[in-house]
Motif scaffolding. Sequence first.
Motif, PDB file in Angstrom:
ATOM      1  N   GLY A   1       4.476  -8.734  -2.633  1.00 37.71           N
ATOM      2  CA  GLY A   1       2.337  -9.514  -2.522  1.00 37.71           C
ATOM      3  C   GLY A   1       2.033  -8.467  -3.475  1.00 37.71           C
ATOM      4  O   GLY A   1       1.960  -8.785  -5.191  1.00 37.71           O
ATOM      5  N   VAL A   2       0.421  -7.997  -3.961  1.00 40.89           N
ATOM      6  CA  VAL A   2      -0.338  -7.646  -4.812  1.00 40.89           C
ATOM      7  C   VAL A   2      -0.274  -5.548  -4.696  1.00 40.89           C
ATOM      8  O   VAL A   2      -0.247  -6.000  -3.069  1.00 40.89           O
ATOM      9  N   ALA A   3      -0.186  -5.156  -5.552  1.00 38.99           N
ATOM     10  CA  ALA A   3      -0.237  -3.976  -5.108  1.00 38.99           C
ATOM     11  C   ALA A   3      -0.902  -3.472  -6.414  1.00 38.99           C
ATOM     12  O   ALA A   3      -1.532  -3.551  -7.419  1.00 38.99           O
ATOM     13  N   TYR A   4      -1.380  -1.894  -6.768  1.00 36.76           N
ATOM     14  CA  TYR A   4      -2.225  -1.357  -6.556  1.00 36.76           C
ATOM     15  C   TYR A   4      -2.116   0.185  -7.455  1.00 36.76           C
ATOM     16  O   TYR A   4      -2.004   1.065  -6.339  1.00 36.76           O
ATOM     17  N   LEU A   5      -0.843   0.312  -8.319  1.00 34.54           N
ATOM     18  CA  LEU A   5      -0.191   1.139  -9.137  1.00 34.54           C
ATOM     19  C   LEU A   5      -0.512   2.144 -10.361  1.00 34.54           C
ATOM     20  O   LEU A   5      -1.297   1.730 -10.666  1.00 34.54           O
TER      21      LEU A   5
ATOM     22  N   VAL B   1       1.129  -0.947   0.235  1.00 37.06           N
ATOM     23  CA  VAL B   1       0.135   0.391  -0.355  1.00 37.06           C
ATOM     24  C   VAL B   1       0.417   1.639   0.054  1.00 37.06           C
ATOM     25  O   VAL B   1       1.505   0.900   0.880  1.00 37.06           O
ATOM     26  N   ALA B   2       0.140   2.183  -0.748  1.00 38.01           N
ATOM     27  CA  ALA B   2       0.593   3.317  -0.875  1.00 38.01           C
ATOM     28  C   ALA B   2      -0.144   4.658  -0.651  1.00 38.01           C
ATOM     29  O   ALA B   2      -1.134   4.617  -1.611  1.00 38.01           O
TER      30      ALA B   2
ATOM     31  N   SER C   1      -5.041   6.497   1.187  1.00 39.54           N
ATOM     32  CA  SER C   1      -5.584   5.669   2.357  1.00 39.54           C
ATOM     33  C   SER C   1      -5.143   3.520   1.584  1.00 39.54           C
ATOM     34  O   SER C   1      -5.062   4.180   1.109  1.00 39.54           O
ATOM     35  N   ASN C   2      -5.974   3.167   2.781  1.00 40.99           N
ATOM     36  CA  ASN C   2      -5.361   2.122   2.300  1.00 40.99           C
ATOM     37  C   ASN C   2      -6.892   0.948   1.240  1.00 40.99           C
ATOM     38  O   ASN C   2      -7.302   0.355   1.569  1.00 40.99           O
ATOM     39  N   GLU C   3      -7.572   1.992   0.819  1.00 39.87           N
ATOM     40  CA  GLU C   3      -8.616   1.584   0.354  1.00 39.87           C
ATOM     41  C   GLU C   3      -8.587   2.015  -1.425  1.00 39.87           C
ATOM     42  O   GLU C   3      -7.726   2.424  -2.044  1.00 39.87           O
ATOM     43  N   TRP C   4      -8.857   0.377  -1.721  1.00 45.10           N
ATOM     44  CA  TRP C   4      -8.689   0.123  -3.350  1.00 45.10           C
ATOM     45  C   TRP C   4     -10.350  -0.124  -3.851  1.00 45.10           C
ATOM     46  O   TRP C   4     -11.306  -0.439  -3.668  1.00 45.10           O
ATOM     47  N   ILE C   5     -10.308   1.467  -4.817  1.00 46.88           N
ATOM     48  CA  ILE C   5     -11.689   1.344  -5.448  1.00 46.88           C
ATOM     49  C   ILE C   5     -11.773   0.451  -7.093  1.00 46.88           C
ATOM     50  O   ILE C   5     -10.853   0.568  -7.700  1.00 46.88           O
ATOM     51  N   PHE C   6     -12.339   0.268  -6.974  1.00 49.65           N
ATOM     52  CA  PHE C   6     -13.282  -0.896  -7.913  1.00 49.65           C
ATOM     53  C   PHE C   6     -14.504  -1.075  -8.586  1.00 49.65           C
ATOM     54  O   PHE C   6     -15.405  -0.293  -8.003  1.00 49.65           O
ATOM     55  N   GLN C   7     -14.798  -1.071 -10.169  1.00 46.53           N
ATOM     56  CA  GLN C   7     -16.317  -0.729 -11.089  1.00 46.53           C
ATOM     57  C   GLN C   7     -16.396  -2.020 -12.188  1.00 46.53           C
ATOM     58  O   GLN C   7     -15.433  -1.989 -12.401  1.00 46.53           O
TER      59      GLN C   7
ATOM     60  N   LYS D   1      -2.752  -3.583   5.041  1.00 47.14           N
ATOM     61  CA  LYS D   1      -1.437  -2.583   5.097  1.00 47.14           C
ATOM     62  C   LYS D   1      -0.339  -3.992   5.280  1.00 47.14           C
ATOM     63  O   LYS D   1       0.275  -3.912   6.348  1.00 47.14           O
ATOM     64  N   THR D   2      -0.153  -4.664   4.106  1.00 53.33           N
ATOM     65  CA  THR D   2       0.947  -5.519   4.462  1.00 53.33           C
ATOM     66  C   THR D   2       2.149  -5.145   4.520  1.00 53.33           C
ATOM     67  O   THR D   2       3.126  -4.649   5.590  1.00 53.33           O
ATOM     68  N   ILE D   3       2.881  -3.925   3.518  1.00 55.90           N
ATOM     69  CA  ILE D   3       3.918  -3.413   3.722  1.00 55.90           C
ATOM     70  C   ILE D   3       3.404  -1.597   3.373  1.00 55.90           C
ATOM     71  O   ILE D   3       2.203  -1.742   2.330  1.00 55.90           O
TER      72      ILE D   3
END
Length: 296
Positions: free
Chosen positions: A238-242, A194-195, A201-207, A219-221
């Motif tokens: 891990g998995v990232a949202y970039l 998470v960045a 925040s640690n909120e990821w948006i999906f639609q 928040k693993t890292i």
Amino acid sequence: MLDKMAFFIYVIRTGSISSAARQFNVSVSAGSRWLQELEQHFGTTLCHRSNRLLEATQAGQTLYEEFSPIVDKAERISRKLEGFQDHEKGHINIACTPVYANHYLMDKITEYSRLNPKVTFNINVTPWALDHASTSDLMISANARFQGYREKDLMLVKRELLASPFVVVASPQYTEKRGLPSQPEDLHSHACLVATTLTGSNEWIFQKGVETIVLKVPKTIEVNDSDLLLRGVTQGAGVAYLPQFVSESAIENGALIPLMQDFETSTWSLNLYYHPSGIASPVANKFKDFLLENPC
């Protein structure tokens, strides 16, 4: 005495004598002496030192509130007078988010400096560029934009430099070990990088269709630099949202796998903020125009 009072204003704004000293182009020892002389002049302590930060006392807060608008007005007058000078000469303070500083800004400044050798720059690389609006000519900051997002009102002009959708990515070695998440809810059982400086925040948006999912991921890292996040995810952490532009090279060479591509995501929006005409200096205005013409 007025210059020492102005120095005190910047000490409180920046939270340190060293930062204010850089702004006034004096040594830290000279800045400390100015502060002592100011306190001796008024016969009272103006700030307390704690954990390397400076906080105003009640007397210092009064001085700050009364004199801060005068400092700002003096700087506006100075910028107007600079309009009668050579636009090819001057100094520009820039506060910039790390991802743009690392990928684009230095190249742009190098190119501009070749054409304008009398213009000097100070670059403050920070995820919180807008916090430095009072001491910077230009601020480059990013946010995660999605339907319903509202930005707080700022007394600045805003222009978008770059927009990029987020992508969910992981390395082949990670997915071989932990499997492929196919739905946003699957991320609860995965290590997530998470960045908060990218997404707020640690909120990821999906639609998908009319449905919007705002998912709080574990928040693993957590880091505050997208390049560091990219390194972690490519190494299998891990998995990232970039933002897509950050991860596209790694996707193309097979170091990362895009996940859940049937979902839309929020948009990473990079913006240039600057002071309105009449406040901004001519030299900052010229570089701002240069940046807007070709931001990447």
